[in-house]
Design a protein around this motif. Structure first.
Motif, PDB file in Angstrom:
ATOM      1  N   THR A  33       0.817  -1.215   0.000  1.00  0.00           N
ATOM      2  CA  THR A  33       0.000   0.000   0.000  1.00  0.00           C
ATOM      3  C   THR A  33       0.854   1.270   0.000  1.00  0.00           C
ATOM      4  N   THR A  34       2.064   1.210   0.558  1.00  0.00           N
ATOM      5  CA  THR A  34       2.852   2.434   0.717  1.00  0.00           C
ATOM      6  C   THR A  34       4.127   2.491  -0.106  1.00  0.00           C
ATOM      7  N   ALA A  35       4.525   1.415  -0.756  1.00  0.00           N
ATOM      8  CA  ALA A  35       5.736   1.443  -1.565  1.00  0.00           C
ATOM      9  C   ALA A  35       5.575   2.461  -2.696  1.00  0.00           C
ATOM     10  N   PRO A  36       6.648   3.112  -3.106  1.00  0.00           N
ATOM     11  CA  PRO A  36       6.537   4.185  -4.100  1.00  0.00           C
ATOM     12  C   PRO A  36       6.237   3.683  -5.507  1.00  0.00           C
ATOM     13  N   GLY A  40      13.119   1.662  -8.415  1.00  0.00           N
ATOM     14  CA  GLY A  40      13.918   1.494  -7.209  1.00  0.00           C
ATOM     15  C   GLY A  40      14.386   0.074  -6.991  1.00  0.00           C
ATOM     16  N   LEU A  41      15.052  -0.086  -5.875  1.00  0.00           N
ATOM     17  CA  LEU A  41      15.634  -1.349  -5.438  1.00  0.00           C
ATOM     18  C   LEU A  41      14.953  -1.741  -4.139  1.00  0.00           C
ATOM     19  N   HIS A  87       7.192  -0.199 -11.604  1.00  0.00           N
ATOM     20  CA  HIS A  87       7.775   0.524 -10.470  1.00  0.00           C
ATOM     21  C   HIS A  87       7.736  -0.374  -9.236  1.00  0.00           C
ATOM     22  N   VAL A  88       8.308   0.111  -8.153  1.00  0.00           N
ATOM     23  CA  VAL A  88       8.463  -0.709  -6.947  1.00  0.00           C
ATOM     24  C   VAL A  88       7.114  -1.183  -6.416  1.00  0.00           C
ATOM     25  N   HIS A  89       6.140  -0.286  -6.329  1.00  0.00           N
ATOM     26  CA  HIS A  89       4.829  -0.660  -5.798  1.00  0.00           C
ATOM     27  C   HIS A  89       4.209  -1.790  -6.613  1.00  0.00           C
ATOM     28  N   TRP A 152      12.816  -0.657   0.869  1.00  0.00           N
ATOM     29  CA  TRP A 152      13.029  -0.217  -0.509  1.00  0.00           C
ATOM     30  C   TRP A 152      13.713   1.140  -0.515  1.00  0.00           C
ATOM     31  N   VAL A 153      14.300   1.463  -1.668  1.00  0.00           N
ATOM     32  CA  VAL A 153      14.914   2.764  -1.865  1.00  0.00           C
ATOM     33  C   VAL A 153      14.718   3.154  -3.326  1.00  0.00           C
ATOM     34  N   GLU A 154      14.312   4.378  -3.562  1.00  0.00           N
ATOM     35  CA  GLU A 154      14.117   4.853  -4.930  1.00  0.00           C
ATOM     36  C   GLU A 154      15.464   5.038  -5.613  1.00  0.00           C
ATOM     37  N   HIS A 155      15.496   4.729  -6.918  1.00  0.00           N
ATOM     38  CA  HIS A 155      16.732   4.873  -7.696  1.00  0.00           C
ATOM     39  C   HIS A 155      16.332   4.940  -9.162  1.00  0.00           C
ATOM     40  N   PRO A 156      16.855   5.915  -9.917  1.00  0.00           N
ATOM     41  CA  PRO A 156      16.434   6.062 -11.317  1.00  0.00           C
ATOM     42  C   PRO A 156      16.909   4.934 -12.220  1.00  0.00           C
TER      43      PRO A 156
END
Length: 220
Positions: A33-36, A40-41, A87-89, A152-156
């Motif tokens: 529900t909250t992952a971006p 990302g990784l 995407h990650v979500h 998780w961490v956002e990464h382009p």
């Protein structure tokens, strides 16, 4: 912390440190529900080590052991196809609530846990996709909700960050693609291939996987 080659290699890497020293680990219901909705990784921690996995040298956060890292989207292809918009979500929802046909992590874990929880790989539906048939996917859902936590961490360009983690020597025994450690990848590849061969030799069935309902939330 015991210093290894990978700890020294990654100690100044902020992306790696976000995975290795997270402020918190997220439950499945939180992650889905909250992952971006961004590239990302993500790292998967477990409080139970599946049978057959050697995790003695793996990174730990308290009772939780890091066994897998994944990315979304994948590295763009060079064949002219448009890049993935995943995407990650979206990817975490597939891992937690999808099926073995759409999640390599679910496929690996289901094969490892077959004896313990009863996940049998079969060919289903009109396309003969490979899934853990009813109630296999539901049983795997429950196991993941109980025993997996995510960071998780956002990464382009997450494929670059994933490559750095794997190249550092960080033990990630559930990773197969891109993992230089044959001691991890060879047994898992053989296990999954055997499950697929067995499924190909069994009759096609019409099982859709049954109704999916989020398991009861697990505290912790």
């Amino acid at each position: 912390m015991f210093v290894t080659k990978w700890t020294k290699t990654l100690e100044n890497d902020p992306i790696a440190q976000a995975i290795l020293t997270p402020a918190r680990l997220y439950r499945a219901d939180e992650a889905t529900t909250t992952a971006p909705r961004k590239p990302g990784l993500y790292g998967w921690y477990f409080d139970v080590i599946p049978a057959g996995i050697v995790a003695a040298d793996c990174h730990r956060q308290g009772a939780w052991t890091l066994l897998y890292c994944g990315i979304s989207p994948k590295r763009p292809t060079t064949n002219g196809r448009p890049p993935s918009q995943s995407h990650v979500h979206q990817r975490l929802r597939a891992h937690f609530g999808g099926n073995a046909a759409g999640s390599t992590l679910r496929l690996t874990l289901g094969c490892l846990l077959e004896t313990e929880i009863g996940t049998i790989l079969r060919r289903v539906g009109a396309t003969g996709r490979l899934t853990f048939t009813n109630p296999g996917e539901q049983l795997l859902d429950r196991w993941l909700y109980a025993h997996a936590r995510i960071v998780w961490v956002e990464h382009p360009t997450p494929w670059e960050a994933e490559h750095a983690l794997l190249a550092s020597g960080l033990p990630l025994p559930l990773n197969i693609e891109g993992n230089p450690c044959a001691a991890f990848t060879a047994p898992l590849s053989a296990l999954r291939s055997a499950a697929k061969r067995r499924a190909e030799g069994m009759p096609l069935i019409g099982d859709s996987g049954g109704p999916r309902r989020a398991p009861k939330q697990v505290q912790g």
